[in-house]
Write a protein that holds these residues in place. Structure first.
Motif, PDB file in Angstrom:
ATOM      1  N   GLU C 284      -1.961 -10.831  12.241  1.00 14.71           N
ATOM      2  CA  GLU C 284      -2.097  -9.479  12.807  1.00 14.71           C
ATOM      3  C   GLU C 284      -2.885  -9.468  14.105  1.00 14.71           C
ATOM      4  OE1 GLU C 284      -3.513  -9.281   9.083  1.00 14.71           O
ATOM      5  OE2 GLU C 284      -1.439  -9.895   8.929  1.00 14.71           O
ATOM      6  N   VAL C 285      -2.945 -10.584  14.804  1.00 12.04           N
ATOM      7  CA  VAL C 285      -3.798 -10.602  15.988  1.00 12.04           C
ATOM      8  C   VAL C 285      -3.100 -11.133  17.239  1.00 12.04           C
ATOM      9  CG1 VAL C 285      -5.835 -10.914  14.558  1.00 12.04           C
ATOM     10  CG2 VAL C 285      -4.725 -12.892  15.484  1.00 12.04           C
ATOM     11  N   TRP C 286      -1.796 -11.372  17.163  1.00  8.77           N
ATOM     12  CA  TRP C 286      -1.146 -12.091  18.266  1.00  8.77           C
ATOM     13  C   TRP C 286      -1.217 -11.345  19.590  1.00  8.77           C
ATOM     14  CZ3 TRP C 286       1.518  -8.764  15.207  1.00  8.77           C
ATOM     15  CH2 TRP C 286       2.427  -7.916  15.812  1.00  8.77           C
ATOM     16  N   VAL C 287      -1.356 -10.019  19.524  1.00  8.37           N
ATOM     17  CA  VAL C 287      -1.323  -9.254  20.772  1.00  8.37           C
ATOM     18  C   VAL C 287      -2.501  -9.611  21.691  1.00  8.37           C
ATOM     19  CG1 VAL C 287      -1.475  -6.895  21.690  1.00  8.37           C
ATOM     20  CG2 VAL C 287       0.089  -7.408  19.847  1.00  8.37           C
ATOM     21  N   HIS C 288      -3.546 -10.267  21.146  1.00 10.64           N
ATOM     22  CA  HIS C 288      -4.658 -10.591  22.038  1.00 10.64           C
ATOM     23  C   HIS C 288      -4.270 -11.615  23.107  1.00 10.64           C
ATOM     24  CE1 HIS C 288      -6.113 -13.691  18.868  1.00 10.64           C
ATOM     25  NE2 HIS C 288      -5.563 -14.361  19.840  1.00 10.64           N
ATOM     26  N   HIS C 289      -3.090 -12.187  22.991  1.00 11.19           N
ATOM     27  CA  HIS C 289      -2.602 -13.020  24.094  1.00 11.19           C
ATOM     28  C   HIS C 289      -1.785 -12.208  25.088  1.00 11.19           C
ATOM     29  CE1 HIS C 289      -3.903 -16.822  22.309  1.00 11.19           C
ATOM     30  NE2 HIS C 289      -3.626 -16.231  21.172  1.00 11.19           N
ATOM     31  N   LEU C 290      -1.560 -10.941  24.774  1.00 14.05           N
ATOM     32  CA  LEU C 290      -0.725 -10.102  25.631  1.00 14.05           C
ATOM     33  C   LEU C 290      -1.512  -8.918  26.177  1.00 14.05           C
ATOM     34  CD1 LEU C 290       1.244 -11.546  23.507  1.00 14.05           C
ATOM     35  CD2 LEU C 290       2.887  -9.900  24.242  1.00 14.05           C
ATOM     36  N   TYR C 291      -2.824  -9.076  26.250  1.00 17.03           N
ATOM     37  CA  TYR C 291      -3.628  -7.950  26.704  1.00 17.03           C
ATOM     38  C   TYR C 291      -3.291  -7.547  28.138  1.00 17.03           C
ATOM     39  CZ  TYR C 291      -6.848  -7.956  22.699  1.00 17.03           C
ATOM     40  OH  TYR C 291      -7.414  -7.849  21.463  1.00 17.03           O
ATOM     41  N   VAL C 292      -2.821  -8.460  28.939  1.00 10.42           N
ATOM     42  CA  VAL C 292      -2.497  -8.066  30.308  1.00 10.42           C
ATOM     43  C   VAL C 292      -0.986  -8.035  30.538  1.00 10.42           C
ATOM     44  CG1 VAL C 292      -4.662  -8.933  31.227  1.00 10.42           C
ATOM     45  CG2 VAL C 292      -2.668 -10.413  31.212  1.00 10.42           C
ATOM     46  N   SER C 293      -0.218  -8.000  29.442  1.00 10.40           N
ATOM     47  CA  SER C 293       1.237  -8.051  29.601  1.00 10.40           C
ATOM     48  C   SER C 293       1.890  -6.682  29.530  1.00 10.40           C
ATOM     49  CB  SER C 293       1.855  -8.927  28.522  1.00 10.40           C
ATOM     50  OG  SER C 293       1.313 -10.201  28.602  1.00 10.40           O
ATOM     51  N   GLY C 294       1.106  -5.634  29.551  1.00  5.24           N
ATOM     52  CA  GLY C 294       1.713  -4.317  29.495  1.00  5.24           C
ATOM     53  C   GLY C 294       2.192  -3.921  28.114  1.00  5.24           C
ATOM     54  N   MET C 295       1.505  -4.396  27.074  1.00  5.49           N
ATOM     55  CA  MET C 295       1.839  -3.926  25.732  1.00  5.49           C
ATOM     56  C   MET C 295       1.357  -2.488  25.576  1.00  5.49           C
ATOM     57  SD  MET C 295       3.307  -6.236  23.917  1.00  5.49           S
ATOM     58  CE  MET C 295       3.015  -5.811  22.200  1.00  5.49           C
ATOM     59  N   ALA C 296       1.913  -1.811  24.568  1.00  5.81           N
ATOM     60  CA  ALA C 296       1.466  -0.443  24.300  1.00  5.81           C
ATOM     61  C   ALA C 296      -0.036  -0.435  24.045  1.00  5.81           C
ATOM     62  CB  ALA C 296       2.204   0.111  23.091  1.00  5.81           C
ATOM     63  N   ASP C 297      -0.710   0.586  24.540  1.00  7.11           N
ATOM     64  CA  ASP C 297      -2.171   0.619  24.425  1.00  7.11           C
ATOM     65  C   ASP C 297      -2.647   0.608  22.975  1.00  7.11           C
ATOM     66  OD1 ASP C 297      -2.218   0.601  27.087  1.00  7.11           O
ATOM     67  OD2 ASP C 297      -3.126   2.560  27.381  1.00  7.11           O
ATOM     68  N   TRP C 298      -1.941   1.306  22.092  1.00 13.11           N
ATOM     69  CA  TRP C 298      -2.418   1.361  20.704  1.00 13.11           C
ATOM     70  C   TRP C 298      -2.378  -0.016  20.062  1.00 13.11           C
ATOM     71  CZ3 TRP C 298       0.947  -0.062  16.819  1.00 13.11           C
ATOM     72  CH2 TRP C 298       2.306  -0.050  17.135  1.00 13.11           C
ATOM     73  N   LEU C 299      -1.421  -0.845  20.493  1.00  9.28           N
ATOM     74  CA  LEU C 299      -1.374  -2.199  19.940  1.00  9.28           C
ATOM     75  C   LEU C 299      -2.553  -3.022  20.427  1.00  9.28           C
ATOM     76  CD1 LEU C 299       2.314  -3.428  19.980  1.00  9.28           C
ATOM     77  CD2 LEU C 299       0.686  -3.553  18.108  1.00  9.28           C
ATOM     78  N   ARG C 300      -2.869  -2.848  21.710  1.00  7.62           N
ATOM     79  CA  ARG C 300      -3.978  -3.648  22.238  1.00  7.62           C
ATOM     80  C   ARG C 300      -5.278  -3.274  21.547  1.00  7.62           C
ATOM     81  NH1 ARG C 300      -2.641  -4.091  28.717  1.00  7.62           N
ATOM     82  NH2 ARG C 300      -1.242  -2.335  28.636  1.00  7.62           N
ATOM     83  N   ILE C 301      -5.490  -1.963  21.356  1.00 10.12           N
ATOM     84  CA  ILE C 301      -6.734  -1.541  20.720  1.00 10.12           C
ATOM     85  C   ILE C 301      -6.765  -1.967  19.257  1.00 10.12           C
ATOM     86  CG2 ILE C 301      -8.036   0.481  19.998  1.00 10.12           C
ATOM     87  CD1 ILE C 301      -8.370  -0.202  22.892  1.00 10.12           C
ATOM     88  N   GLY C 302      -5.645  -1.756  18.566  1.00 13.82           N
ATOM     89  CA  GLY C 302      -5.608  -2.105  17.142  1.00 13.82           C
ATOM     90  C   GLY C 302      -5.894  -3.576  16.935  1.00 13.82           C
ATOM     91  N   GLN C 303      -5.292  -4.398  17.762  1.00 11.76           N
ATOM     92  CA  GLN C 303      -5.461  -5.822  17.524  1.00 11.76           C
ATOM     93  C   GLN C 303      -6.787  -6.336  18.065  1.00 11.76           C
ATOM     94  OE1 GLN C 303      -2.132  -8.327  17.558  1.00 11.76           O
ATOM     95  NE2 GLN C 303      -1.121  -6.968  16.122  1.00 11.76           N
ATOM     96  N   MET C 304      -7.440  -5.557  18.883  1.00 12.78           N
ATOM     97  CA  MET C 304      -8.814  -5.922  19.218  1.00 12.78           C
ATOM     98  C   MET C 304      -9.647  -5.963  17.936  1.00 12.78           C
ATOM     99  SD  MET C 304     -11.629  -3.790  21.425  1.00 12.78           S
ATOM    100  CE  MET C 304     -11.439  -2.210  20.626  1.00 12.78           C
ATOM    101  N   VAL C 305      -9.465  -4.938  17.108  1.00  5.84           N
ATOM    102  CA  VAL C 305     -10.276  -4.872  15.897  1.00  5.84           C
ATOM    103  C   VAL C 305      -9.931  -6.020  14.954  1.00  5.84           C
ATOM    104  CG1 VAL C 305     -10.896  -3.449  13.928  1.00  5.84           C
ATOM    105  CG2 VAL C 305     -10.486  -2.384  16.143  1.00  5.84           C
TER     106      VAL C 305
END
Ligand code: HEA
Ligand code: HEA
Ligand code: CUA
Ligand SMILES: [Cu+2]
Lengths: 252, 261, 523
Positions: C284-305
């Protein structure tokens, strides 16, 4: 190695098991990869055919040799191992579906330009055939369990026929679509359509391959119940995946 | 120890009020233009201090044990006893609580900063960026174009709406602590707030091809009057170069609305 | 020695040794790529090659071979193969032929990877292979796809094999709560492999389909989406870092317990909280490699946690590790030095992941040398130290001989100094703005000194690694006899002769009620 000498007493009668087939299959696969590069990257068809000529015999000989060497000699773990393997397989399909959803739900317009309407009746028939084959193999296993070998053989063969019919319909449909100019390169949807049905089709082929590999023993009458259960499990999996294919690709 | 305790308490509080914090931060600063770059420095520093403290605690523990329990005569075998059920559970619950507090505290802070980064000021200069192998192509609202040089007035926030015509690129301005990928088929954005005249490097941070390392440009921040003069000059040049019909300012980009999460 | 019985072997120990040889060769090849890269970066402008593509090919090969050809095979190939059947008291794995297939597929994979240096238009897509570059380059992307696919397939069948083995072939009396930590860790890693490798396989297949067969998965002009790939890739490749982390920390647990002769601290916390927590969270954390790739903001915040929460199970594993030292009897053997090195270096690497987990902070440091520094500490250094320590630890088991302690420690200290020079500086210049994957950094002249120091450091650490490798080779040829159980460990792998014969024990072992793999007794 030197340590063999060190423990010489213990090793005097030691015999280390070997099998050449894994080695042969692996290098067959190496030539397969090389062939792909020759054909598609370096556009050297001759070299590609040459390495295919090495790859295919090695892989086929490897699988055949392996089956005849090991069939019926396992420790009965294959059923649960197939369960794990199916988990991995399911993830492949999941990746395809998720990519599809991701692309589709992010698209500004869908379907992309160049789409055609897919037939609606054919997939229903195909579903029917595949579900039927799942039932026949289940019944075959049941008969085998009861000890009715002749009945088992009949239903087993029927399963193979149904699988082949399914495959035939798939090929028929593909060739029609391609004839109508709907090919894998038309747009993102055609890409998904052909790759997902193709991936599923390849699993049907593998499933049939497993059944065919078991056929000689079935005809001889000394079937291995564990083998049949494992093969049946795989076939049910292929069937279940088809429901996803039908609902997501044809009717959505 | 005192320090950690305070931190934990602060963390727990932040955990409870993460949302409220984020909301109030924005409401309070509605008039003042935010400066995420400065806030970035602040939070970065704080997180680095936090992890250093955690690291030192763990490292000192290790070093102490290694020294105290080194093998000596009379100590040939370890003597730790089995934990009692209560302490076994305690050794799970307490660390989990402490770690989670630190995590949520960091997350809440990160979230506040994130909102600052995504809260684009309404009064801004909006420029379109198309990246390509290997250049940055900027288009101003009035149709003026520049390549590898973005000239902006000091004191006005700048927002880039970015896309790419070939591979992925990433518009990275180290001085303003921002980067975001630009890619074909999607529009992304970033903004920064240049406060005083000067020059800043823009460099490509996403592997885009052979010359990736050479894909650099400059942000040139001019005093507002200088900027206006430059823009005037470019406008007349543009008008002279194109047919009059085309010289009308380009329609407002039909880009996606800037949403906050 | 009978060469045929080695090449065609189906014995888990020999398969393991084959894995070891292959992965060390891969390490040397990829390490030499790293040295070439460092040499190139030592000055601004062309240094040892004038061709950026050459550098990109080195970098591609370095990343891909280090991860897929060295660490994963060394950990889930060598250690798992050699130790798991011995640790659970089994005579072999469940499917010995499948095991042989997986090792030879692994060799095929590294042959393909090494072919990179001999084919025209070698792949230059980086180990991440992002489209559209990977589908546009003239480089041979197919080579990348096949390397990954074949290594991935080898690893899937290995996973199926080991899960079945541990489920059904444990010695009588060996309950789940008496498994070695290493066995648990490896099981966790294999579960992750089974679930996630297929996703990676799909991702790399799709780029070759797009490039060579004209499909449109990632072509926006035909309705495709470039971000699909990144999501699929990281959906595997983040869990992959725990596929590396879990077995390597497992190895460190074995070393620390054996060389401190102590019970593992809070065993159940480590197994269920640590390993279990990592397995549960890692998807549940893969998006932390896409923080600057223009993913949806809610995904970036959720996966930060979720990303930050990974520190909880990992932290529990660190507590278990440090707690095992408590009241121990710590011997400073070479394996122990490496294991203690891992504790410190992993702390640095893991904790520097924490700011990266925060998307707002990552906006500035993503894709810079800060990230490169983070993952070299946590993976390249901590992981490699664990592997090296593990090889030293089981060296007497595998060869029946002893390595040279003195040179073992010399090698350790040289590398320890070297890695800290290289990777600490990386993090520093990264925060200051040095982007990664740069053949040349002409517009950052201020970093030239730092790069020179790193090149120097790389030279130092290479000497240390080379000493270790030589130490093993010489030790295997003419080390002193080690005896069957030089560390005095009750763990089952030490209860048979060294090296163990085919079948491992003359009669299958069983364990008693009060036996525990970490139940050390006074001699
Ligand atoms: C073995 C490999 C490994 C491991 C274990 C980790 C562990 C972690 N990594 Fe790392 N990472 C990589 C390998 C690894 N990583 C690689 C290869 C890349 C780059 C890939 C590429 O782009 O090429 C990468 C990149 C990477 C990124 C993307 C950066 C970017 O590209 O912009 C991020 C972002 O979140 C990240 C975060 C983390 C975190 C939070 C952990 C956590 O698991 C760390 C947890 C550990 C600790 C926190 C320390 C111990 C715990 C305690 C002492 C308890 C108390 C602590 C707290 C409460 C904070 N990593
Ligand atoms: C496990 C993984 C691993 C390991 C161990 C290493 C080890 C090293 N790495 Fe690696 N690295 C990566 C994984 C790893 N790396 C990844 C994933 C990337 C990103 C790739 C990408 O961007 O796509 C990367 C990128 C990367 C870069 C970034 C380049 C760039 O972005 O432009 C650099 C730069 O210095 C670097 C350096 C090094 C160095 C100096 C070592 C040293 O530790 C190496 C030391 C080893 C040796 C020097 C070999 C020693 C052995 C011998 C000499 C043989 C002796 C033989 C006998 C005696 C028989 N690495
Ligand atoms: Cu453009 Cu990198
Ligand atoms: Cu990650």
């Amino acid at each position: 190695m030197a340590h063999d000498a060190h423990h010489a007493e213990g090793h005097a009668h030691a015999h280390w098991d070997t099998s050449v087939w894994p080695f042969v299959i692996s290098f067959g696969i190496l030539f397969l990869a090389v062939a792909f590069s020759f054909k598609f990257v370096y556009h050297n068809s001759f070299a590609a055919i040459l390495s295919m000529g090495l790859a295919l015999p090695m892989i086929i000989a490897g699988v055949a040799g392996w089956t005849s060497e090991a069939m019926g000699k396992g420790d009965g773990f294959s059923y649960s191992a197939m369960g794990w393997f199916i988990l991995a397989e399911a993830m492949i399909f999941a990746s395809f579906f998720v990519s599809y959803w991701y692309t589709r739900l992010h698209a500004d317009v869908w379907p992309p330009a160049g789409n055609i309407t897919l037939p609606k009746l054919m997939p229903l028939v195909m579903t029917f055939v595949l579900v039927a084959s799942s039932l026949t193999i289940h019944y075959a296993e049941h008969l085998l369990h009861l000890g009715n070998k002749a009945g088992f053989r009949t239903w087993y063969l029927l399963t193979i026929v149904l699988g082949a019919v399914f495959l035939g319909m798939s090929i028929y449909e593909w060739s029609h679509l391609i004839h109508d100019g709907f090919t894998i390169g038309t747009n993102a949807f055609s890409t998904v359509f052909f790759s997902v049905t193709g991936l599923h089709g390849s699993h049907v082929v593998v499933g049939l391959g497993i059944f065919l590999a078991g056929l000689p023993t079935v005809m001889r009458g000394d079937v291995d119940e564990g083998f049949m259960r494992t093969a049946g499990l795989y076939w049910h999996f292929v069937d279940i995946i088809w429901f996803f294919v039908v609902s997501q690709i044809y009717y959505w | 120890m005192h320090d950690t305790l305070k931190r934990v308490l602060r963390g727990a509080a932040a955990m409870a009020s993460g949302t409220a914090l984020a909301a109030s931060a924005q409401a309070a600063d509605a008039t003042k233009i935010a400066n995420p770059a400065a806030s970035w420095d602040h939070l970065w520093h704080e997180v680095i201090v936090d992890i250093t403290i955690i690291g030192i605690i763990f490292a000192l523990m290790t070093a102490y044990f290694v020294w105290k329990y080194r093998r000596r005569p009379g100590n040939e075998v370890g003597t730790s006893d089995k934990l009692s059920p209560a302490s076994a559970v305690g050794w799970v619950v307490i660390p989990v609580f402490v770690f989670l507090s630190i995590d949520f505290y960091t997350a809440a802070n990160g979230w506040v900063l994130w909102n600052e980064y995504r809260d684009v000021p309404a009064d801004r200069l909006e420029v379109k960026l198309e990246s390509g192998m290997y250049s940055w192509d900027y288009t101003y609202p009035n149709g003026v174009r520049t390549q590898n040089e973005l000239i902006v007035p000091a004191g006005k926030p700048v927002m880039l709406r970015m896309t790419s015509r070939d591979t992925l690129h990433s518009h990275y301005i180290p001085d303003f602590r921002v980067k975001e990928d630009s890619m074909p088929g999607r529009v992304t954005y970033l903004w920064f707030n240049p406060t005083k005249p000067g020059e800043h490097i823009v460099t490509c941070a996403e592997y885009c091809g052979v010359m990736h390392g050479y894909m650099a440009g400059r942000i040139i921040v001019k005093a507002p009057e200088e900027y206006a003069a430059w823009m005037k000059q470019e406008e007349t040049r543009l008008a002279a170069a194109t047919a009059p019909a085309e010289a009308t300012p380009a329609a407002k980009p039909a880009a996606k609305p800037v949403k906050k999460t | 020695m009978n060469l045929k019985e080695w090449i065609f072997t189906t014995d888990h120990k020999r398969v393991g040794v084959l894995y070891l040889i292959g992965s060390i060769v891969a390490f040397a090849v990829a390490g030499i790529m790293a040295l070439l890269m460092r040499a190139e970066l030592s000055t601004i402008g062309p240094t040892i090659t004038g061709n950026p593509t050459q550098y990109n090919v080195w970098l591609y090969a370095h990343g891909a071979v280090m991860i897929l050809g060295f660490q994963i095979p060394a950990l889930t190939g060598f250690f798992a193969n050699y130790c798991i059947p011995l640790m659970i008291g089994a005579k072999d794995v469940a499917f010995p032929r499948v095991n042989a297939l997986s090792v030879w597929l692994f060799y095929v994979g590294i042959i393909l990877a090494v072919l990179t240096f001999f084919i025209p238009d070698p792949p230059d897509v980086m180990w991440t292979g992002y489209p559209p570059y990977s589908t546009m380059t003239t480089g041979n992307t197919a080579m990348y796809s096949f390397t990954v696919l074949i290594l991935g397939f080898a690893s899937i069948i290995g996973g199926v094999n080991f899960l079945t083995t541990v489920a059904y072939m444990r010695a009588p009396g060996l309950t789940l709560n008496k498994l070695n930590i290493f066995v648990w860790c490896t099981l966790g890693a294999f579960v992750l492999q089974l679930i996630f490798v297929p996703v990676l396989g799909t991702a790399v297949t799709l780029i070759s389909l797009d490039k060579y067969l004209g499909t449109n998965f990632f072509d926006p002009s035909k309705g495709g989406d470039v971000l699909t790939y990144q999501n699929l890739f990281w959906f595997y490749s983040h869990p992959a870092v725990y596929v590396i982390f879990l077995p390597f920390i497992g190895v460190v647990y074995e070393i620390i317990a054996s060389h401190a002769k102590n019970m593992v601290f809070n065993y159940k916390m480590v197994v269920y909280g640590g390993i279990g927590g990592i397995v549960l969270l890692s998807g549940e954390v893969w998006v932390h490699h896409l923080y600057v790739s223009g993913m949806a903001d809610w995904l970036r915040i959720g996966q930060m946690v979720t990303t930050l929460m990974i520190s909880v199970p990992v932290g529990l594993m660190m507590i278990g590790l440090i707690g095992t030292l408590h009241k121990g009897s710590i011997a400073f053997t070479t394996p122990m030095m490496y294991a203690l090195g891992v504790v410190f270096l992993f702390l640095i690497g893991g904790l520097t992941g924490v700011p990266l987990a925060v998307p707002s902070l990552t906006l500035a440091v993503s894709d810079t040398y800060y990230v490169v520094g983070h993952f070299h500490y946590v993976m390249a250094v901590a992981g490699t130290f664990a592997i090296f320590g593990g090889i030293y630890h089981w060296f007497p088991k595998v060869t029946g001989k002893m390595y040279n302690e003195f040179w073992g420690k010399v090698g350790f200290w040289i590398t320890f100094v070297g890695v800290n020079i290289v990777f600490w500086i990386m993090m520093d210049i990264g925060v200051k703005g040095m982007p990664r994957r740069y053949y040349d950094y002409a517009h950052f002249p201020q970093f030239e000194d730092a790069h020179q120091w790193m090149t120097l450091g790389a030279g130092i650490l290479a000497v240390g690694f080379a000493i270790a490798i030589l130490n093993w080779i010489l030790g295997a040829i003419n080390g002193k006899p080690a005896g069957d159980n030089p560390w005095g460990s009750p763990s089952l792998e030490w209860s048979t002769v060294s090296p163990p014969p085919h079948g491992n024990w003359p009669t299958p072992p069983s364990v008693s009620e009060d036996w525990h793999p970490y139940g050390f007794k006074k001699a």
